[in-house]
Write a protein that holds these residues in place. Structure first.
Motif, mmCIF file in Angstrom:
data_model
loop_
_atom_site.group_PDB
_atom_site.id
_atom_site.type_symbol
_atom_site.label_atom_id
_atom_site.label_comp_id
_atom_site.label_asym_id
_atom_site.label_seq_id
_atom_site.Cartn_x
_atom_site.Cartn_y
_atom_site.Cartn_z
ATOM 1 N N PRO A 40 6.844 35.644 -22.037
ATOM 2 C CA PRO A 40 5.654 36.189 -22.824
ATOM 3 C C PRO A 40 5.741 37.527 -22.816
ATOM 4 O O PRO A 40 5.362 38.273 -23.797
ATOM 5 N N THR A 41 5.704 38.189 -21.560
ATOM 6 C CA THR A 41 5.713 39.572 -21.453
ATOM 7 C C THR A 41 6.837 40.355 -22.283
ATOM 8 O O THR A 41 6.533 41.546 -23.007
ATOM 9 N N VAL A 42 7.925 40.072 -22.142
ATOM 10 C CA VAL A 42 9.173 40.578 -22.937
ATOM 11 C C VAL A 42 8.989 40.357 -24.418
ATOM 12 O O VAL A 42 9.328 41.223 -24.945
ATOM 13 N N ILE A 43 8.723 39.182 -24.598
ATOM 14 C CA ILE A 43 8.353 38.896 -26.091
ATOM 15 C C ILE A 43 7.199 39.731 -26.582
ATOM 16 O O ILE A 43 7.815 40.312 -27.838
ATOM 17 N N ALA A 44 6.189 39.716 -26.260
ATOM 18 C CA ALA A 44 5.071 40.874 -26.722
ATOM 19 C C ALA A 44 5.657 42.253 -27.063
ATOM 20 O O ALA A 44 5.385 42.905 -27.718
ATOM 21 N N ALA A 45 6.187 42.750 -25.779
ATOM 22 C CA ALA A 45 6.948 43.937 -25.970
ATOM 23 C C ALA A 45 8.079 44.146 -27.022
ATOM 24 O O ALA A 45 7.994 45.009 -27.652
ATOM 25 N N ARG A 46 8.991 43.262 -27.256
ATOM 26 C CA ARG A 46 9.729 43.218 -28.029
ATOM 27 C C ARG A 46 9.306 43.329 -29.552
ATOM 28 O O ARG A 46 9.792 44.085 -30.184
ATOM 29 N N TYR A 47 8.614 42.370 -29.792
ATOM 30 C CA TYR A 47 7.933 42.335 -31.026
ATOM 31 C C TYR A 47 6.920 43.261 -31.225
ATOM 32 O O TYR A 47 6.400 43.556 -32.557
#
Length: 107
Positions: free
Chosen positions: A68-75
């Motif tokens: 979830p952390t990477v997805i939030a940063a990515r988007y």
């Protein structure tokens, strides 16, 4: 030492698989969506290359990317900055085209 060897092998495999597939398309013809897809494509090739070398490491990478952390940063921030960069890139291309037509070709 073993990690650096695995990284070198992964990079060699990555370059070996991507270089023959380069398509000759003019930079002026690229769509903004294609420019935003470049990081995704690079990540996909890297994952495939690592998966050939070590499936466990590729599974770790996949789990990390899907956290979830990477997805939030990515988007969030990354997508916002990528959009800014692609708009600036389009403006630069338009300026280069304008210079080409006015200075070089004399239109």
């Amino acid at each position: 030492m073993l990690q650096s060897r695995a990284l070198v092998i992964a990079l060699i495999l990555l370059l070996g698989t991507t270089l023959p597939e380069v398509q000759s398309k003019s930079i002026f013809e690229k769509d903004r969506r294609e420019l935003l897809a470049i990081p995704e494509t690079i990540a996909s090739y890297f994952y495939e290359a690592v998966n050939k070398v070590s499936p466990k490491v590729s599974q770790f990478l996949l789990d990390t990317v899907q956290s979830p952390t990477v997805i939030a940063a990515r988007y969030g921030k990354i997508a916002k900055e990528a959009t800014k960069i692609s708009i600036m890139f389009e403006q630069m291309i338009e300026k280069i085209k304008n210079l080409w037509y006015t200075r070089v070709l004399g239109y």
